[in-house]
Scaffold this motif. Structure first.
Motif, PDB file in Angstrom:
ATOM      1  N   ASN A  21       0.820  -1.206   0.000  1.00 49.22           N
ATOM      2  CA  ASN A  21       0.000   0.000   0.000  1.00 49.22           C
ATOM      3  C   ASN A  21       0.852   1.254   0.000  1.00 49.22           C
ATOM      4  OD1 ASN A  21      -2.732   0.378  -0.164  1.00 49.22           O
ATOM      5  ND2 ASN A  21      -3.107  -0.716   1.743  1.00 49.22           N
ATOM      6  N   ASN A  24       2.408   1.592  -3.358  1.00 46.25           N
ATOM      7  CA  ASN A  24       1.396   2.024  -4.329  1.00 46.25           C
ATOM      8  C   ASN A  24       1.084   3.520  -4.191  1.00 46.25           C
ATOM      9  OD1 ASN A  24      -0.573   1.191  -6.438  1.00 46.25           O
ATOM     10  ND2 ASN A  24      -1.973   2.077  -4.940  1.00 46.25           N
ATOM     11  N   SER A  25       1.046   4.018  -2.952  1.00 48.69           N
ATOM     12  CA  SER A  25       0.779   5.451  -2.750  1.00 48.69           C
ATOM     13  C   SER A  25       1.876   6.285  -3.387  1.00 48.69           C
ATOM     14  CB  SER A  25       0.763   5.832  -1.274  1.00 48.69           C
ATOM     15  OG  SER A  25      -0.145   5.105  -0.624  1.00 48.69           O
ATOM     16  N   SER A  28       1.558   6.004  -7.244  1.00 45.08           N
ATOM     17  CA  SER A  28       0.407   6.708  -7.814  1.00 45.08           C
ATOM     18  C   SER A  28       0.627   8.207  -7.928  1.00 45.08           C
ATOM     19  CB  SER A  28      -0.845   6.500  -6.961  1.00 45.08           C
ATOM     20  OG  SER A  28      -0.943   5.172  -6.606  1.00 45.08           O
ATOM     21  N   TYR A  53      -7.383  -6.648  -4.185  1.00 46.93           N
ATOM     22  CA  TYR A  53      -7.200  -5.349  -3.546  1.00 46.93           C
ATOM     23  C   TYR A  53      -6.598  -4.321  -4.515  1.00 46.93           C
ATOM     24  CZ  TYR A  53      -5.896  -1.854  -0.141  1.00 46.93           C
ATOM     25  OH  TYR A  53      -5.771  -0.677   0.535  1.00 46.93           O
ATOM     26  N   PHE A  54      -5.648  -4.780  -5.327  1.00 47.60           N
ATOM     27  CA  PHE A  54      -4.947  -3.836  -6.218  1.00 47.60           C
ATOM     28  C   PHE A  54      -5.520  -3.816  -7.637  1.00 47.60           C
ATOM     29  CE2 PHE A  54      -1.725  -4.330  -2.881  1.00 47.60           C
ATOM     30  CZ  PHE A  54      -1.514  -2.990  -2.601  1.00 47.60           C
ATOM     31  N   ASN A  56      -7.793  -2.199  -9.272  1.00 43.24           N
ATOM     32  CA  ASN A  56      -7.890  -0.915  -9.990  1.00 43.24           C
ATOM     33  C   ASN A  56      -6.838   0.074  -9.515  1.00 43.24           C
ATOM     34  OD1 ASN A  56     -10.130  -1.703 -11.580  1.00 43.24           O
ATOM     35  ND2 ASN A  56     -11.366  -1.589  -9.698  1.00 43.24           N
ATOM     36  N   LYS A  57      -5.746  -0.448  -9.013  1.00 42.96           N
ATOM     37  CA  LYS A  57      -4.677   0.434  -8.546  1.00 42.96           C
ATOM     38  C   LYS A  57      -3.458   0.268  -9.458  1.00 42.96           C
ATOM     39  CE  LYS A  57      -6.277   0.743  -3.796  1.00 42.96           C
ATOM     40  NZ  LYS A  57      -7.421  -0.202  -3.732  1.00 42.96           N
ATOM     41  N   LYS A  58      -2.406   0.970  -9.162  1.00 41.58           N
ATOM     42  CA  LYS A  58      -1.261   1.005 -10.079  1.00 41.58           C
ATOM     43  C   LYS A  58      -0.407  -0.273 -10.066  1.00 41.58           C
ATOM     44  CE  LYS A  58       0.488   4.290 -12.002  1.00 41.58           C
ATOM     45  NZ  LYS A  58       0.520   4.486 -13.454  1.00 41.58           N
TER      46      LYS A  58
END
Ligand code: PEP
Length: 247
Positions: A21, A24-25, A28, A53-54, A56-58
């Motif tokens: 996380n 990822n922050s 992003s 969990y990831f 739709n994240k980078k």
């Protein structure tokens, strides 16, 4: 495009997602974020929950290995490319020296690459010489053999990444000199061009990469990114690699 790929090996439980996380922050919000991709390969046990969990994240999630059968088989504890894809994995490593050391042969590796690609996983194919081969100046021929025995022109090179990981460098703090690494990477790209006839797939370096030595690799434009073991298990260490690379 550059790649920063983390290999957690036998590390991580569900709550370790906090490490990813944080990475990822950073990723992003990084102004350089469009220049690179971050992929993390946790153990099999975490692939499904982390992929969800990831989604739709980078960050993308991958596996560290796959079995050399496509879908299902009677091999105890084996996990196929189809099974990995079904729980959300986007990538898989193939041919890590840990697994070659445990008996992965070129024939097995060819099947792993083939079935992984067939199941729409991107493959990070790992190669590298050991200490004795390096000492006997066999590095270039060993790498050529490892590549030509497994990779075929018909494989989709757009879904293939090669990671050069000298075995003597993994987890030891020892890294090749800039000259050695440049020469080796150019050689790998030449062999790959010979196989695929067009541009080579991306070639990464792996082996004791951390925030303090990554700047040295910047000079070698042929290196398209890094496969990181130890330093991927701590968010700060992994972020430092990206930060210092783009400094
Ligand atoms: C690895 O095991 O793929 C690796 C590169 O490890 P480390 O970065 O710890 O040398």
């Amino acid at each position: 495009m550059r790649y920063f790929i983390g290999n957690w090996k036998m590390f991580g439980v569900p709550k370790s997602i906090s490490i990813l996380n944080k990475i990822n922050s950073y990723y992003s919000k990084d102004k350089n974020r469009n220049k690179y991709r971050v992929i993390m390969t946790p153990p099999y046990t975490l692939i499904e929950s982390y992929s969800k969990y990831f989604k739709n994240k980078k960050i993308s999630i991958g596996a560290q290995n796959c079995y050399q059968k496509e879908q299902f088989s009677s091999n105890t504890a084996a996990v196929s490319p189809y099974m990995l894809k079904s729980v959300g994995a986007k990538y898989t490593l193939v041919g890590h020296s840990d697994n070659r050391g445990e008996g992965d042969t070129d024939t097995m590796l060819k099947d792993k690459v083939r079935y992984a690609l067939k199941n729409n996983l991107k493959v990070v194919f790992c190669i590298g010489e050991n200490k004795t081969e390096k000492k006997n100046k066999k590095t270039l021929s060993v790498l050529k053999r490892q590549l030509t025995k497994v990779l075929e022109k018909k494989f989709n090179k757009n879904n293939l990444i090669v990671a050069y990981e000298p075995i003597w460098s993994i987890g030891t703090g020892k890294i090749p000199t800039t000259d050695e690494l440049k020469k080796t990477t150019i050689h790998i790209k030449k062999v790959l061009k010979g196989i695929f006839k067009k541009n080579s797939p991306a070639v990464l370096y792996g082996g004791s990469v951390d925030g303090s030595n990554v700047e040295m690799f910047k000079e070698i434009k042929e290196i398209d990114g890094f496969l990181v073991g130890g330093a991927s298990k701590t968010s700060k260490k992994f972020i430092d690699i990206i930060k210092n690379y783009y400094r």
